[in-house]
Structure formats: structure tokens, C-alpha cells
Enzyme design. Structure first.
Site, PDB file in Angstrom:
ATOM      1  CE  LYS A 149      58.425  14.088 -42.159  1.00 62.62           C
ATOM      2  NZ  LYS A 149      57.411  15.197 -42.740  1.00 62.62           N
TER       3      LYS A 149
ATOM      4  CE1 TYR B 224      61.928  17.108 -45.601  1.00 59.08           C
ATOM      5  CE2 TYR B 224      62.757  17.697 -43.618  1.00 59.08           C
ATOM      6  CZ  TYR B 224      61.918  16.777 -44.230  1.00 59.08           C
ATOM      7  OH  TYR B 224      61.576  15.849 -43.925  1.00 59.08           O
TER       8      TYR B 224
ATOM      9  CG  PHE C 271      55.859  24.059 -45.972  1.00 55.77           C
ATOM     10  CD1 PHE C 271      56.947  22.996 -45.867  1.00 55.77           C
ATOM     11  CD2 PHE C 271      55.111  24.065 -47.080  1.00 55.77           C
ATOM     12  CE1 PHE C 271      57.277  22.342 -47.175  1.00 55.77           C
ATOM     13  CE2 PHE C 271      55.408  23.286 -48.248  1.00 55.77           C
ATOM     14  CZ  PHE C 271      56.650  22.494 -48.427  1.00 55.77           C
TER      15      PHE C 271
ATOM     16  NE  ARG D  86      56.131   9.771 -51.403  1.00 50.20           N
ATOM     17  CZ  ARG D  86      56.359  11.221 -51.300  1.00 50.20           C
ATOM     18  NH1 ARG D  86      57.609  11.545 -50.569  1.00 50.20           N
ATOM     19  NH2 ARG D  86      55.374  11.961 -51.048  1.00 50.20           N
TER      20      ARG D  86
ATOM     21  CB  THR E 195      52.186  15.303 -48.114  1.00 48.95           C
ATOM     22  OG1 THR E 195      52.989  15.084 -49.361  1.00 48.95           O
ATOM     23  CG2 THR E 195      52.785  16.268 -47.412  1.00 48.95           C
TER      24      THR E 195
ATOM     25  NE  ARG F  15      53.592  11.301 -44.845  1.00 47.84           N
ATOM     26  CZ  ARG F  15      54.188  12.022 -46.067  1.00 47.84           C
ATOM     27  NH1 ARG F  15      54.026  11.931 -47.111  1.00 47.84           N
ATOM     28  NH2 ARG F  15      55.446  12.419 -45.689  1.00 47.84           N
TER      29      ARG F  15
ATOM     30  CG  ASN G 137      53.971  14.540 -43.074  1.00 50.06           C
ATOM     31  OD1 ASN G 137      55.045  14.541 -42.357  1.00 50.06           O
ATOM     32  ND2 ASN G 137      53.894  14.698 -44.254  1.00 50.06           N
TER      33      ASN G 137
ATOM     34  CG  HIS H 202      61.743  11.904 -45.677  1.00 46.94           C
ATOM     35  ND1 HIS H 202      61.326  13.072 -46.244  1.00 46.94           N
ATOM     36  CD2 HIS H 202      62.596  11.380 -46.502  1.00 46.94           C
ATOM     37  CE1 HIS H 202      62.151  13.156 -47.501  1.00 46.94           C
ATOM     38  NE2 HIS H 202      62.858  12.001 -47.400  1.00 46.94           N
TER      39      HIS H 202
ATOM     40  CD  GLU I 198      65.661  12.391 -49.403  1.00 49.10           C
ATOM     41  OE1 GLU I 198      64.984  13.257 -49.788  1.00 49.10           O
ATOM     42  OE2 GLU I 198      65.041  11.292 -49.362  1.00 49.10           O
TER      43      GLU I 198
END
Ligand code: ADP
Ligand code: MG
Length: 139
Positions: free
Chosen positions: A11, A51, A59, A87, A93, A104, A114, A117, A128
Site C-alpha cells: 500500500k 474495493y 471507511f 493471510r 486487519t 502488518r 495497514n 492487501h 483481483e
């Protein structure tokens, strides 16, 4: 049966802090192979499309503004059990809740900033990945 590919983005805040390399090192050392990679900058409309599943969330506006605020790195990652294992590698998250050693925990600033993704299912990993990469951009 679970698939062997997942999709990630590094990100904007992580890119701007010069942490592309350190994040990729963690990803590689966890056994993921990079199948496709792109350094790019989403515009607001593209971030909104990516998204779209969160369009009704409070958000969403902040998320899509932030994700279009600077360049990102998009990548397809390959490993057995890729979605679940990635994950686990990225952590919760909310970085405050993320386990020690997760990406993270190591790199995220906050719930919205964070670090990375990670796809949440094989189906979304395909959607995606197709959003960013053509067949001829995968190796
Ligand atoms: P994840 O990225 O862990 O799959 P979600 O899919 O639920 O999380 O949300 C997508 C992204 O939206 C998160 O990574 C985070 O950047 C942002 N986000 C989620 N929940 C919140 C929240 N309550 N406040 C601010 N940003 C949020
Ligand atoms: Mg998600």
C-alpha cells in the site's frame, strides 16, 4: 481444494516509507514466489472498482482516497495454500491485533494504513489478479 495463488498490494504508505524491499523479503522468505509484479498508481475510480465490495462501508471513501494517494506494488504470489498462508503472514486487519512477526505488525501504521492487501478467497484472488495482470504478464 485450495488454490496455489493469491494477490497482494503493497500500500502507498509502505511504498513512500521505502519499505517495498523489506516487505518483499518477508514474502519471499515465507516461501512465496512472485508470478507477476507491477509498480503502478491507481486513480480514485480504479481504487473504487477494486474495493467495490466495500462500497457500503463507512471507511470506503477514506480507503479509496488513500489507495489512490500514491504508487503501490501489485503482485500475484504462488505457494501451496497461498490464500490462507498469506493471510496468516500479513496478520489481522488492525495492526494492533496482528501477531508478532506478521507483515502488518512489522510495517503497518493503523487500520487504514495497514501496509499490504491480501486476497480473502481463491475466487477473489483470481478476480483481483485479473484486475491488474493480463495472461502475458505472468511468469
Ligand atoms: P483486509 O484488508 O484485512 O482483508 P477488509 O477487506 O475488511 O480487510 O478491508 C479492506 C481494507 O479497508 C483494510 O485492509 C483496511 O485498509 C480498510 N479498513 C477495513 N476496516 C476498516 C476500518 N474499520 N476503518 C478504517 N479502514 C478500514
Ligand atoms: Mg479484504
Amino acid at each position: 481444494m485450495s488454490g496455489n495463488q493469491t494477490f497482494t498490494m503493497i500500500k502507498p504508505e509502505t511504498v513512500s516509507k521505502n519499505n517495498i524491499g523489506p516487505v518483499l523479503k518477508v514474502i519471499n522468505e515465507a516461501g512465496f514466489r512472485i508470478k507477476a509484479m507491477k509498480y503502478t498508481h491507481l486513480n480514485k475510480k480504479q481504487a473504487g472498482e477494486f474495493y467495490a465490495v466495500h462500497a457500503d462501508k463507512s471507511f470506503y471513501e477514506d480507503l479509496t482516497s488513500f489507495m489512490s494517494s500514491g504508487p503501490i506494488v501489485a503482485a500475484i504470489l504462488e505457494k501451496e495454500n497461498a490464500v490462507a498462508d498469506f493471510r496468516e503472514l500479513i496478520g489481522s486487519t488492525d495492526p494492533v491485533k496482528a501477531a508478532e512477526g506478521t507483515i502488518r505488525k512489522l510495517f503497518a501504521e493503523s487500520m487504514s494504513r495497514n501496509a499490504v492487501h491480501g486476497s480473502d478467497s481463491d475466487e477473489n484472488a483470481i478476480i483481483e489478479s485479473d484486475f491488474f495482470f493480463s495472461k502475458t504478464e505472468r511468469y
